[in-house]
Design an enzyme around this catalytic site. Sequence first.
Site, PDB file in Angstrom:
ATOM      1  N   GLY A  31       0.768  -1.251  -0.034  1.00  0.00           N
ATOM      2  CA  GLY A  31       0.000   0.097  -0.076  1.00  0.00           C
ATOM      3  C   GLY A  31       0.831   1.094  -0.116  1.00  0.00           C
ATOM      4  O   GLY A  31       0.487   2.254   0.544  1.00  0.00           O
ATOM      5  N   SER A  32       1.995   1.194  -0.788  1.00  0.00           N
ATOM      6  CA  SER A  32       2.763   2.494  -0.837  1.00  0.00           C
ATOM      7  C   SER A  32       2.033   3.462  -1.468  1.00  0.00           C
ATOM      8  O   SER A  32       2.139   4.996  -1.023  1.00  0.00           O
ATOM      9  CB  SER A  32       4.036   2.390  -1.309  1.00  0.00           C
TER      10      SER A  32
ATOM     11  N   MET B  59      -5.166  -6.386  -6.551  1.00  0.00           N
ATOM     12  CA  MET B  59      -4.666  -7.325  -7.464  1.00  0.00           C
ATOM     13  C   MET B  59      -5.902  -8.190  -7.826  1.00  0.00           C
ATOM     14  O   MET B  59      -5.798  -9.610  -7.909  1.00  0.00           O
ATOM     15  CB  MET B  59      -3.554  -8.186  -6.848  1.00  0.00           C
ATOM     16  N   ARG B  60      -7.134  -7.819  -7.620  1.00  0.00           N
ATOM     17  CA  ARG B  60      -8.158  -8.463  -8.112  1.00  0.00           C
ATOM     18  C   ARG B  60      -8.931  -7.657  -9.153  1.00  0.00           C
ATOM     19  O   ARG B  60      -9.029  -6.397  -9.329  1.00  0.00           O
ATOM     20  CB  ARG B  60      -9.028  -8.708  -6.900  1.00  0.00           C
TER      21      ARG B  60
ATOM     22  N   ASN C 241      -7.680   3.419 -11.056  1.00  0.00           N
ATOM     23  CA  ASN C 241      -6.798   2.620 -10.726  1.00  0.00           C
ATOM     24  C   ASN C 241      -5.432   3.074 -11.247  1.00  0.00           C
ATOM     25  O   ASN C 241      -5.400   4.014 -11.998  1.00  0.00           O
ATOM     26  CB  ASN C 241      -6.899   1.057 -11.373  1.00  0.00           C
TER      27      ASN C 241
ATOM     28  N   HIS D  66      -1.697   1.998 -12.832  1.00  0.00           N
ATOM     29  CA  HIS D  66      -0.856   1.211 -13.234  1.00  0.00           C
ATOM     30  C   HIS D  66       0.379   1.526 -13.649  1.00  0.00           C
ATOM     31  O   HIS D  66       0.734   2.565 -14.426  1.00  0.00           O
ATOM     32  CB  HIS D  66      -1.785   0.578 -14.396  1.00  0.00           C
TER      33      HIS D  66
ATOM     34  N   ASP E  16     -13.032   0.298 -16.172  1.00  0.00           N
ATOM     35  CA  ASP E  16     -14.158  -0.242 -16.518  1.00  0.00           C
ATOM     36  C   ASP E  16     -14.045  -1.848 -16.721  1.00  0.00           C
ATOM     37  O   ASP E  16     -13.153  -2.276 -15.950  1.00  0.00           O
ATOM     38  CB  ASP E  16     -14.399   0.475 -18.181  1.00  0.00           C
TER      39      ASP E  16
ATOM     40  N   GLY F  59     -12.840  -3.833 -18.795  1.00  0.00           N
ATOM     41  CA  GLY F  59     -11.588  -4.265 -19.418  1.00  0.00           C
ATOM     42  C   GLY F  59     -10.327  -4.280 -18.472  1.00  0.00           C
ATOM     43  O   GLY F  59     -10.478  -3.979 -17.201  1.00  0.00           O
TER      44      GLY F  59
ATOM     45  N   ASP G 163      -7.118  -2.841 -17.462  1.00  0.00           N
ATOM     46  CA  ASP G 163      -6.537  -1.791 -17.584  1.00  0.00           C
ATOM     47  C   ASP G 163      -6.790  -0.887 -18.981  1.00  0.00           C
ATOM     48  O   ASP G 163      -6.033  -0.266 -19.666  1.00  0.00           O
ATOM     49  CB  ASP G 163      -5.013  -1.905 -17.789  1.00  0.00           C
TER      50      ASP G 163
END
Lengths: 201, 201
Positions: free
Chosen positions: A12-13, A89-90, A106, A108, A140, A142, A144
């Site tokens: 959780g950085s 990571m889900r 999110n 990435h 959404d 998809g 990423d």
Amino acid sequence: MKRIAILVSGRGSNFEAIARNIREGRLEAEIAAVVANNPEAKALDTARALGLRAILLPSKGVDSDTYAAQVVAALAPLSIDLLCLAGFMRRVGQPLLDAYAHRILNIHPSLLPSFPGLHVQQQALDYGVKFSGCTVHFVDSGLDTGPIVAQAAVPILDDDTADTLAARILVEEHRIFSEAIALVLSGRYRIDGRRVIRLDV
Amino acid sequence: MKRIAILVSGRGSNFEAIARNIREGRLEAEIAAVVANNPEAKALDTARALGLRAILLPSKGVDSDTYAAQVVAALAPLSIDLLCLAGFMRRVGQPLLDAYAHRILNIHPSLLPSFPGLHVQQQALDYGVKFSGCTVHFVDSGLDTGPIVAQAAVPILDDDTADTLAARILVEEHRIFSEAIALVLSGRYRIDGRRVIRLDV
């Protein structure tokens, strides 16, 4: 004050960076909950140490949609304005997408659309790109694929490993995630096709 | 002095930048020929004006492999060390790939592997990325897939059009193409998988 929830799976950085940016006045928001899907997530300890609501909702053996419904139920009483996935990571199930349409971000660790999915820095090194970076995007259905709110570019050095590259990208993640959260919470943007355009203030 | 040939289809602004970098001492090389596949290519006039060998080899109605064989034949007497595609809008046929294995560079106006192919800036704008850029890569039989020698990142602004973005990227193209040519001509690199790694001097 706008209320955010942060979903994490590990250290959780990025969550810590958001909390620090709030504490130091660089981001106006309140962390209403930190949700972890993994009992080992160190972020739970950090959240508690910071006096934040820490919610463990184990996802092991639970399918994505059922899990998403559990998260929706846990967050429902908390009047969340924005959900931030910070190393979560889900796959995000449909009930969450429905409950928080265009209100899930999110982060990435690549310049999407290059290198979606997992083992991202290794993908970038193996491809041989000279720049990578990070992307904050709306989530959404998809992988990423949602509209991009913010990106930062980072050079790749000849002697980089996945770890050294990850560390260099993380510095930028900690900056742009909070900037993207501030923009989305302000509402001062429009989405034109896939383009997220800032509105003049 | 290492000898390069430049293949163009149009204006040839990257060719002009290479010629200028040579003239001004930033790139050590000799332009042995400028080859255009298109009688309208303004680069032919520029080459002649600069006193360079300008070769028109029209590609219209000629299949890629036949055309490639014609280019190989035209260049054979010229002892070319490196072929540089500077806005060359034809697929490179196998005879050229065979004759100049790992000695053909292309420049592409995106941060590959994002946005290969055509209408590159519009692809980037439509996707909504916040950074794009340009890539110099070795040419292989794929579409914009060969090992990457150099890249530069360029921000995308909210009011960008394909033209304003193309202009901003072109500034970087003019810089990195010559840098990549210098590196490849120097031979001071190795290719590790897909990674082009500079050797210590």
